[in-house]
Design an enzyme around this catalytic site. Structure first.
Site, PDB file in Angstrom:
ATOM      1  N   GLU A  90      -3.179  -0.147   2.854  1.00 48.27           N
ATOM      2  CA  GLU A  90      -4.266   0.750   3.255  1.00 48.27           C
ATOM      3  C   GLU A  90      -3.974   1.464   4.582  1.00 48.27           C
ATOM      4  OE1 GLU A  90      -8.925   0.564   4.561  1.00 48.27           O
ATOM      5  OE2 GLU A  90      -7.815  -1.286   4.240  1.00 48.27           O
ATOM      6  N   ASP A  91      -3.379   0.730   5.534  1.00 51.06           N
ATOM      7  CA  ASP A  91      -3.263   1.260   6.901  1.00 51.06           C
ATOM      8  C   ASP A  91      -1.937   1.923   7.249  1.00 51.06           C
ATOM      9  OD1 ASP A  91      -5.793   0.458   7.343  1.00 51.06           O
ATOM     10  OD2 ASP A  91      -5.318  -1.310   8.536  1.00 51.06           O
TER      11      ASP A  91
END
Length: 739
Positions: A90-91
């Site tokens: 996600e990051d």
């Protein structure tokens, strides 16, 4: 950062990683350690340039989540690795889910993918309640893939709650509300009681900081007094326990701040008036064979010294909770005339209570039998099968099933079944099997015939009566309380309505043809707008049940030929074209426009309460005031608990309904010449009429003549007229009239 600070931070990261390996509840093999090391290296690399709001390196967050997963929850190396990687995809752009699969295999990738999907759901800070509920539903659907996804998400949420001080106040309140709303109930249901307690307390810390700090300070002030009380209690029973050569420990367990606050609100008392602010726990060592025997032996010793409250005995050893929890709970009159809860557990039971899911499976490895937790997850998956319907209702119902206490009932063959407290005979039918539920005609409890709405008690034995011709009706939603039963009933009703709508479409086509109008997309859109409906299926359904009759269709036809209406028609058509997607939606909507009261669903005079301002569609109840008659409140109104606990006798059931789908009770009077088989012909005619339900039947015969009264439940007057015409045609009937 200076070189010294960087070096210190790197040292702290290395220390946190080593701690993670040391504190693992499970014994880690060399392969496990290699997997965790690999996951740590990837996570460290992915988050190297990231910092948290507090300013610390981001890697401390996945390490902390992995520590909770390893120590507090006790999951395996695969889960620890997934926890370390939970924010990587996600990051950072460096890795995608395919990279995780290539590096760590399918299982880790699946868990990380589930966690990534959940995280991406909660990015929108301004979402409304229904959108939030929809996100929770999508999160719960990941249970279908792997329950560890939810467990790691709970660990992630716990660490976020522990480190929320640096966030904006509005964000703190949003995250704390979510935590109390769904994460704490989930932790409770999976058996993570310690984590559930901490989540609730932390949630309260941000939602009600003054109350939280006040209770916290009072607990600290009264700690010395509590310790003395526990010592006094322990001294009384220690001699007797030691005589039996038992290996045990006695400890006090303070109630959580959140549960004390809840008791204060529920009972309307102050902190000092809450009598059970702590419980006493006796934990004993035992082999599996003697576990139950020793628990009752300790019970006997405790009750020899302190008088028990007979209605407060809970035997979770003979019938464990569906979370796997086992213990013996008793409430006794302790020293100084105070009621005290005593919990008796073996080491094994205590471990399951502390660790939940993980400990449960550690002790279950030798057994192939499906346990209660697996059974719950399977039932949950069935409840999740129905992806349609209102997401807010779904999550509310799901929460009720998470937190509910349990009752234990028996099948006719003596098999034990666990159901939420408040479950009905109909819930039991669906608990056995969906098909049994769908075909339920009646139920017997302890040999006696009972209504489907009958609320079950622990120890009841049930026998479900089924019939091939039986099928769910809308009233069943008033009888069913479990998510599983309600989900199945809603699906069946939706299919039933679609069938009626399909028939209604053909009826509409024929009726319009008589009015020289062709049923096509344009005329359908016009009709939907003319009758102020939302979808084409609404239109066909209402024609199918007779709510839209010939007179109304003639009014529509004449409005078409009116020149003035043509101008509006063009506007309507344009408007309808804009909302074409909505009109063609494959659903029947409810237009909540009428309030009804009591079991008989009567229409009464009422006013809305100013304290909560209910709107159509809200869950409501009515309160009978002294001066202003019925006042309608929302069920979650701030005054609801106070009104329901202090004035229960003045509370009335209330609900919003769609008046076009409301059912009415009518009575029909029949007279004529009596002959054999007449009653059978009459009932056959009524039964063959769709959407007509017979409530009661009364026939009297005198010298060859008969008078009959039939009570029917119908949706509208058109159906009554049609039925009366059909009954008049039966041989021997002279007059049929509506009373």
């Amino acid at each position: 950062m200076t070189d010294v600070e960087t070096e210190q931070e790197n040292g702290a990261i290395a220390k946190a990683y080593k701690e993670l390996l040391k504190v693992s509840y499970r014994t880690l093999s060399d392969d496990d350690k290699k997997l965790i090391r690999h996951a740590f290296d990837v996570s460290l690399s992915a988050h190297k340039n990231q910092r948290r709001k507090s300013g610390e390196a981001y890697i401390f967050h996945p390490l902390a989540v992995a520590r909770i997963v390893a120590k507090e929850i006790g999951l395996d190396a695969t889960s620890i690795a997934a926890a370390l990687l939970h924010d990587v995809v996600e990051d950072c752009d460096e890795y995608d889910i395919k990279d995780i699969e290539r590096l760590f295999g399918d299982t880790v990738a699946k868990i990380v993918d589930g966690l990534t999907k959940i995280s991406s759901l909660s990015k929108d800070q301004d979402m409304d309640v229904s959108m939030q509920a929809e996100n929770f539903r999508k999160m719960l659907l990941t249970l279908n893939d792997d329950v560890r996804v939810i467990i790691i998400k709970i660990a992630d949420r716990l660490h976020n709650m522990q480190t929320m001080d640096a966030m904006r106040p509005d964000k703190q309140i949003k995250i704390a509300s979510e935590t109390i709303y769904i994460y704490a109930p989930l932790a409770h249901r999976i058996g993570l009681y310690n984590i559930k307690t901490e989540l609730e307390d932390l949630g309260m810390k941000y939602l009600e900081p003054d109350v939280y700090n006040d209770i916290l300070n009072k607990i600290k002030e009264s700690k010395e007094e509590q310790d003395l009380y526990i010592k006094e209690f322990s001294d009384v029973i220690k001699i007797s326990l030691d005589k039996e050569h038992l290996n045990y420990t006695i400890k006090g367990r303070p109630k959580s701040i959140y549960s004390i606050r809840r008791k204060m609100l529920k009972q309307g008392v102050s902190f000092d008036e809450v009598y059970d602010k702590f419980a006493i726990r006796i934990i004993y060592k035992s082999d599996l064979e003697n576990e139950k025997f020793l628990a009752w032996k300790i019970y006997s010793i405790v009750t020899d010294h302190f008088r028990p409250n007979p209605i407060r005995l809970r035997d979770w050893i003979s019938s464990p909770k569906s979370t796997g929890y086992e213990a013996l709970h008793i409430t006794v009159m302790g020293p100084k005339g105070r009621w005290v809860e005593v919990q008796i557990r073996s080491d094994r039971m205590n471990e399951i209570a502390e660790k939940g899911y993980a400990a449960h499976y550690k002790y279950k490895e030798d057994s192939e039998k499906e346990d209660n937790l697996e059974s719950w997850i399977n039932k949950l998956q069935e409840a999740l099968e129905n992806p349609e319907g209102n997401a807010v209702d779904f999550v509310e119902q799901f929460k009720l099933n998470l937190y509910s206490q349990e009752i234990f009932v028996f099948t006719p063959k003596g098999e034990l079944k666990s159901l939420p407290k408040g479950a009905t005979a109909l819930d039991f039918a669906f608990n056995i099997h969906s098909e049994v539920g769908m075909k339920t005609r009646g139920a017997k409890v302890n040999g006696k015939l009972v209504p489907l709405s009958h609320v079950l008690q622990s120890g009841d034995q049930l026998d479900i009566i089924t019939s091939e011709s039986a099928k769910p009706n809308p009233n069943w939603l008033d009888y069913a309380t479990t998510a599983r039963a309600r989900s199945k009933i809603k699906s069946a009703l939706k299919e039933d309505r679609k069938g009626i709508a399909e028939d209604g479409k053909e009826v509409l086509r024929r009726k319009l043809k008589q009015l020289k109008i062709t049923l096509n997309e344009a005329s359908t859109n016009e009709l939907v707008s003319f009758f102020k409906l939302k979808t084409s299926l609404d239109l066909f359904y209402r024609v199918g049940i007779g709510t839209i009759d010939n007179v109304m269709l003639k009014n529509y036809a004449s409005s078409r030929s009116n020149a003035l209406m043509s101008f509006f028609k063009n506007k309507i058509t344009r408007k309808a074209n804009i909302k074409k997607e909505d009109i063609e939606k494959d659903e029947i909507t409810s237009n909540y426009d009428s309030l009804v009261f009591g079991k008989e669903e009567e229409k009464l005079e009422y006013k809305f309460a100013n304290c909560c301002n209910p709107i159509p569609g809200d869950d409501v109840f009515a309160f009978l005031t002294v001066a202003e008659g019925l006042k309608v409140h929302k069920k979650n109104c701030p005054n609801a608990i106070s009104l329901q606990s202090n004035y229960a006798y003045r509370i009335m059931i209330a609900k919003w309904i769609d008046s076009s789908q409301q059912e009415f009770l009518v009575q029909i009077r029949l007279t004529g010449i009596d002959h054999i088989g007449l009653v059978n012909e009459i009932t056959k005619e009524i039964s063959s009429n769709m959407h007509v339900n017979m409530k009661s039947l009364n026939f009297e015969s005198d010298d060859g003549l008969f008078i009959g009264k039939v009570s029917l439940v119908v949706k509208n007057n058109t159906l009554v007229k049609k039925l009366i015409e059909k009954l008049k045609k039966i041989n021997g009937i002279d007059k049929v009239s509506r009373i």
